[in-house]
Design a protein around this motif. Structure first.
Motif, PDB file in Angstrom:
ATOM      1  N   ALA B 157      -4.704 -33.376-119.772  1.00  0.00           N
ATOM      2  CA  ALA B 157      -4.510 -34.816-119.572  1.00  0.00           C
ATOM      3  C   ALA B 157      -3.566 -35.087-118.406  1.00  0.00           C
ATOM      4  CB  ALA B 157      -3.960 -35.459-120.845  1.00  0.00           C
ATOM      5  N   GLY B 158      -3.067 -34.022-117.773  1.00  0.00           N
ATOM      6  CA  GLY B 158      -2.260 -34.200-116.572  1.00  0.00           C
ATOM      7  C   GLY B 158      -0.772 -34.355-116.806  1.00  0.00           C
ATOM      8  N   LYS B 159      -0.304 -34.064-118.023  1.00  0.00           N
ATOM      9  CA  LYS B 159       1.143 -34.133-118.247  1.00  0.00           C
ATOM     10  C   LYS B 159       1.825 -33.067-117.379  1.00  0.00           C
ATOM     11  CE  LYS B 159       1.123 -37.444-121.298  1.00  0.00           C
ATOM     12  NZ  LYS B 159       0.190 -38.256-120.465  1.00  0.00           N
ATOM     13  N   ASP B 160       2.919 -33.468-116.728  1.00  0.00           N
ATOM     14  CA  ASP B 160       3.650 -32.519-115.883  1.00  0.00           C
ATOM     15  C   ASP B 160       4.447 -31.530-116.715  1.00  0.00           C
ATOM     16  OD1 ASP B 160       2.898 -33.780-113.404  1.00  0.00           O
ATOM     17  OD2 ASP B 160       4.279 -35.407-113.936  1.00  0.00           O
ATOM     18  N   VAL B 161       5.036 -32.057-117.776  1.00  0.00           N
ATOM     19  CA  VAL B 161       5.909 -31.240-118.617  1.00  0.00           C
ATOM     20  C   VAL B 161       5.507 -31.425-120.071  1.00  0.00           C
ATOM     21  CG1 VAL B 161       8.299 -30.875-119.400  1.00  0.00           C
ATOM     22  CG2 VAL B 161       7.846 -31.455-116.991  1.00  0.00           C
ATOM     23  N   ILE B 162       5.481 -30.332-120.821  1.00  0.00           N
ATOM     24  CA  ILE B 162       5.259 -30.433-122.265  1.00  0.00           C
ATOM     25  C   ILE B 162       6.492 -29.867-122.966  1.00  0.00           C
ATOM     26  CG2 ILE B 162       3.816 -29.717-124.223  1.00  0.00           C
ATOM     27  CD1 ILE B 162       1.517 -29.360-122.156  1.00  0.00           C
ATOM     28  N   LEU B 163       7.112 -30.691-123.798  1.00  0.00           N
ATOM     29  CA  LEU B 163       8.281 -30.249-124.567  1.00  0.00           C
ATOM     30  C   LEU B 163       7.831 -29.965-125.994  1.00  0.00           C
ATOM     31  CD1 LEU B 163      10.839 -33.006-123.391  1.00  0.00           C
ATOM     32  CD2 LEU B 163      10.567 -30.686-122.454  1.00  0.00           C
ATOM     33  N   VAL B 164       8.126 -28.770-126.481  1.00  0.00           N
ATOM     34  CA  VAL B 164       7.766 -28.422-127.852  1.00  0.00           C
ATOM     35  C   VAL B 164       9.048 -28.159-128.628  1.00  0.00           C
ATOM     36  CG1 VAL B 164       6.484 -26.846-129.354  1.00  0.00           C
ATOM     37  CG2 VAL B 164       5.609 -27.378-127.074  1.00  0.00           C
ATOM     38  N   GLU B 165       9.264 -28.949-129.657  1.00  0.00           N
ATOM     39  CA  GLU B 165      10.467 -28.789-130.472  1.00  0.00           C
ATOM     40  C   GLU B 165      10.115 -28.025-131.735  1.00  0.00           C
ATOM     41  OE1 GLU B 165      13.517 -31.598-133.087  1.00  0.00           O
ATOM     42  OE2 GLU B 165      11.468 -32.219-132.682  1.00  0.00           O
ATOM     43  N   THR B 166      10.870 -26.968-132.056  1.00  0.00           N
ATOM     44  CA  THR B 166      10.592 -26.215-133.275  1.00  0.00           C
ATOM     45  C   THR B 166      11.892 -25.724-133.886  1.00  0.00           C
ATOM     46  OG1 THR B 166       9.496 -24.263-134.176  1.00  0.00           O
ATOM     47  CG2 THR B 166      10.123 -24.142-131.895  1.00  0.00           C
ATOM     48  N   VAL B 167      11.928 -25.614-135.210  1.00  0.00           N
ATOM     49  CA  VAL B 167      13.133 -25.154-135.874  1.00  0.00           C
ATOM     50  C   VAL B 167      13.109 -23.632-135.929  1.00  0.00           C
ATOM     51  CG1 VAL B 167      12.213 -25.217-138.248  1.00  0.00           C
ATOM     52  CG2 VAL B 167      14.645 -25.599-137.871  1.00  0.00           C
ATOM     53  N   GLY B 168      14.246 -23.012-135.663  1.00  0.00           N
ATOM     54  CA  GLY B 168      14.314 -21.555-135.702  1.00  0.00           C
ATOM     55  C   GLY B 168      15.733 -21.124-135.956  1.00  0.00           C
ATOM     56  N   ILE B 169      15.921 -20.184-136.858  1.00  0.00           N
ATOM     57  CA  ILE B 169      17.288 -19.793-137.189  1.00  0.00           C
ATOM     58  C   ILE B 169      17.483 -18.300-137.030  1.00  0.00           C
ATOM     59  CG2 ILE B 169      19.169 -20.138-138.866  1.00  0.00           C
ATOM     60  CD1 ILE B 169      16.081 -21.738-139.860  1.00  0.00           C
ATOM     61  N   GLY B 170      16.460 -17.599-136.631  1.00  0.00           N
ATOM     62  CA  GLY B 170      16.685 -16.170-136.530  1.00  0.00           C
ATOM     63  C   GLY B 170      15.493 -15.513-135.892  1.00  0.00           C
ATOM     64  N   GLN B 171      14.633 -14.978-136.713  1.00  0.00           N
ATOM     65  CA  GLN B 171      13.430 -14.345-136.214  1.00  0.00           C
ATOM     66  C   GLN B 171      12.739 -15.332-135.278  1.00  0.00           C
ATOM     67  OE1 GLN B 171      14.433 -14.622-139.234  1.00  0.00           O
ATOM     68  NE2 GLN B 171      14.363 -12.669-140.304  1.00  0.00           N
ATOM     69  N   SER B 172      12.244 -14.817-134.183  1.00  0.00           N
ATOM     70  CA  SER B 172      11.657 -15.715-133.191  1.00  0.00           C
ATOM     71  C   SER B 172      10.371 -16.324-133.729  1.00  0.00           C
ATOM     72  CB  SER B 172      11.395 -14.954-131.895  1.00  0.00           C
ATOM     73  OG  SER B 172      10.931 -13.656-132.167  1.00  0.00           O
ATOM     74  N   GLU B 173      10.197 -17.586-133.415  1.00  0.00           N
ATOM     75  CA  GLU B 173       9.025 -18.349-133.835  1.00  0.00           C
ATOM     76  C   GLU B 173       7.879 -18.031-132.902  1.00  0.00           C
ATOM     77  OE1 GLU B 173       9.092 -21.474-136.160  1.00  0.00           O
ATOM     78  OE2 GLU B 173      10.354 -19.865-136.889  1.00  0.00           O
ATOM     79  N   VAL B 174       7.466 -16.775-132.873  1.00  0.00           N
ATOM     80  CA  VAL B 174       6.487 -16.347-131.886  1.00  0.00           C
ATOM     81  C   VAL B 174       5.283 -17.279-131.855  1.00  0.00           C
ATOM     82  CG1 VAL B 174       5.038 -14.463-131.085  1.00  0.00           C
ATOM     83  CG2 VAL B 174       7.204 -13.960-132.189  1.00  0.00           C
ATOM     84  N   GLY B 175       4.790 -17.600-133.028  1.00  0.00           N
ATOM     85  CA  GLY B 175       3.570 -18.390-133.105  1.00  0.00           C
ATOM     86  C   GLY B 175       3.635 -19.676-132.314  1.00  0.00           C
TER      87      GLY B 175
END
Lengths: 341, 341
Positions: B157-175
């Motif tokens: 859709a032409g967005k320049d930047v995509i911000l993804v917010e996710t909760v993480g406290i240790g093990q990386s949220e690889v997915g």
């Protein structure tokens, strides 16, 4: 705590040369509580040796008597020291104990904990204690599998209590703690993230909470904070918070009493048996998923056609989910015209 | 920051009644930056609607221009506020922005952040901004899939930047973070567990660290602690630590400058392209695993023979791994006489 070692010590069992062990011999050795048979069986489990599967299959009807306690929490809160202190306490009380550490940060591997105060090496000669640090390099799936299998071996070997130490900072370590009857979350002053995660519902409320380093000036504040902000009740069980100090062996009686109270609560309602059944079912499902994943990994690695698919995705000729669909059809013969497997 | 909206605003695109949208129409609408087409496409992605797969397939060749930034960290550190403030900053700078929140604790869902200071509703009318809170009730696998697909839609859709917010406290949220070009870890004074996890190597060192709530008396101490205890270098990139205060919009320029510096670093070495290729491959593999798991779950639920197997395990007639083996043979036709799939 009543003294109840369930089987004769290792010395009662005749020694068999290591190379000659077959599944029946190993299973018999484990059942008799032979230390070397136990060590060998768990080593085979960790190596995913075919013999290990036969041994566990043979031992499985003899399992179900051990009580499994999982200790989890952020790194640095003193879980290993707490496990070591609990171990001493349980031994004084005549219980036989198996310890599995699946924490990559645990000092259990080098056998030196708390400097000279509690030396695990003291226990290495005790036939009623078995300690193993599980390798944590592989997949979490493989690790869960090895942990479950090792717990079954320790159970069949007649251990009264199995302590499983694992690192956890938020999302529940379902895989590794999936077989624990009671889960103890260990926190300390400074465990702000874990407390936020508990409050926010990102981390599941455990069965028992231990605040270690109780001499820390902020320990009481933490206790008050937990009591005032968390719902410490689940299905009729009130989650106890115990203040401990592993190095001084303080609060260990109370911690174990809390675990025993949880056990009594589960047994009184018949929930212990029901929960174990549920967990076994969930475990089978989780292990099958992990295996399917490993199978997929190997299939993709060895198949030039699948490697080509990935290259197409990377060059934006084929979108990721169409590739997923093709991979699944090829590896598992899963079909789904709507794109959903 | 140069101003570079890549496409014309939504008003340029003719409105089409919602019910009449087919894959081609939706894809064309998304490409033209039509807000309603975009919203509809992402809703279909979240619902795992067959049409969504067609739309993403059609859009995929148009992706690859957006820069994806993942913001992760423990609950309560102010990630959502930071995202909201970054969004304002990026809009002032003329960038079009997509925001995906996959944090169950995020206040993005109700549209009210920081009280009246930064109202996300202000952005709801801005055609160059698209905000969506992803449902977090399903499997992590399904969530990763929906997040990746939504990112591809926003990219096309032409967005320049995509911000993804996710909760993480240790093990990386690889997915969920698997598609981010730059990962920002947000901490605050009190994030002791996350710091222990970083030190212990349980949590992966991110590309940029933001210490939010910089007015807190312990913020500088935290900065010093991170600098003195972590190895803040990886493959030639020195991990910057930025002090921010989202509510006052302080440090946001520096934070974005750090993200841009990381992007420049990746682009200069050709690593951006290589990393994207690697991540796409990993993503296909992860999504295929997640789908295989879902398939397994459905197969077990609907098959009385498999239900009987589980009952045998629960009654200790059949050991868990033998059951796993039978399940895999039955569902995926995976065989392995040595017990290893």
């Amino acid at each position: 705590m009543p003294s109840s070692p369930r089987r004769s010590p290792a010395s009662a069992h005749p020694r068999v040369p290591r190379r000659d062990w077959d599944a029946d011999g190993l299973a018999a050795g484990v059942r008799a509580g032979d230390r070397r048979a136990l060590a060998r069986a768990i080593t085979l489990v960790e190596a995913r040796d075919p013999l290990a599967y036969e041994v566990v299959r043979a031992l499985y009807p003899d399992t179900g008597s051990a009580y499994a306690v999982g200790l989890t929490g952020p790194p640095g809160v003193g879980k290993s020291s707490l496990v070591a202190t609990l171990l001493r306490e349980l031994r004084r009380d005549g219980r036989s104990v198996g310890v599995l550490s699946v924490d990559p940060t645990s000092p259990f591997t080098n056998g030196a904990l708390l400097g000279d105060r509690i030396r695990l090496t003291d226990h290495f000669l005790d036939p009623e204690v078995f300690i193993r640090s599980m390798g944590t390099r592989g997949h979490l799936g493989g690790l869960s599998e090895a942990t479950l299998q090792s717990m079954l071996v320790l159970d069949a070997a007649g251990k009264d209590v199995i302590l499983v130490e694992t690192v956890g900072i938020g999302q529940s370590e379902v895989g590794v703690l999936g077989s624990a009857d009671t889960v103890v979350l260990v926190l300390m002053p400074g465990s702000g993230d874990a407390i936020q995660a508990l409050k926010a519902g990102v981390m599941e409320i455990p069965d028992v909470i231990a605040i270690n380093k109780r001499n820390h000036p902020a320990a009481k504040t933490l206790l008050q904070e937990l009591r005032s902000t968390l719902v410490l009740e689940r299905n009729g069980w009130t989650i106890p918070i115990v203040l401990t100090e592993a190095v001084e062996e303080a609060g260990i009686d109370e911690l174990w009493a809390a675990v025993e109270a949880h056990r009594a609560f589960l047994e009184a309602s018949g929930e212990l048996e029901r929960a174990r059944r549920r967990r076994l079912g969930a475990e089978v499902f989780a292990l099958a998923s992990a295996r399917a994943k490993t199978h997929l990994e190997r299939a993709v690695a060895g198949d030039p056609e699948l490697a080509r698919l990935l290259a197409d995705v990377e060059e934006r000729r084929l979108d990721p989910l169409s590739a997923v669909q093709e991979v699944l059809e090829r590896v598992f013969r899963i079909e789904g015209s709507d794109g959903r497997a």
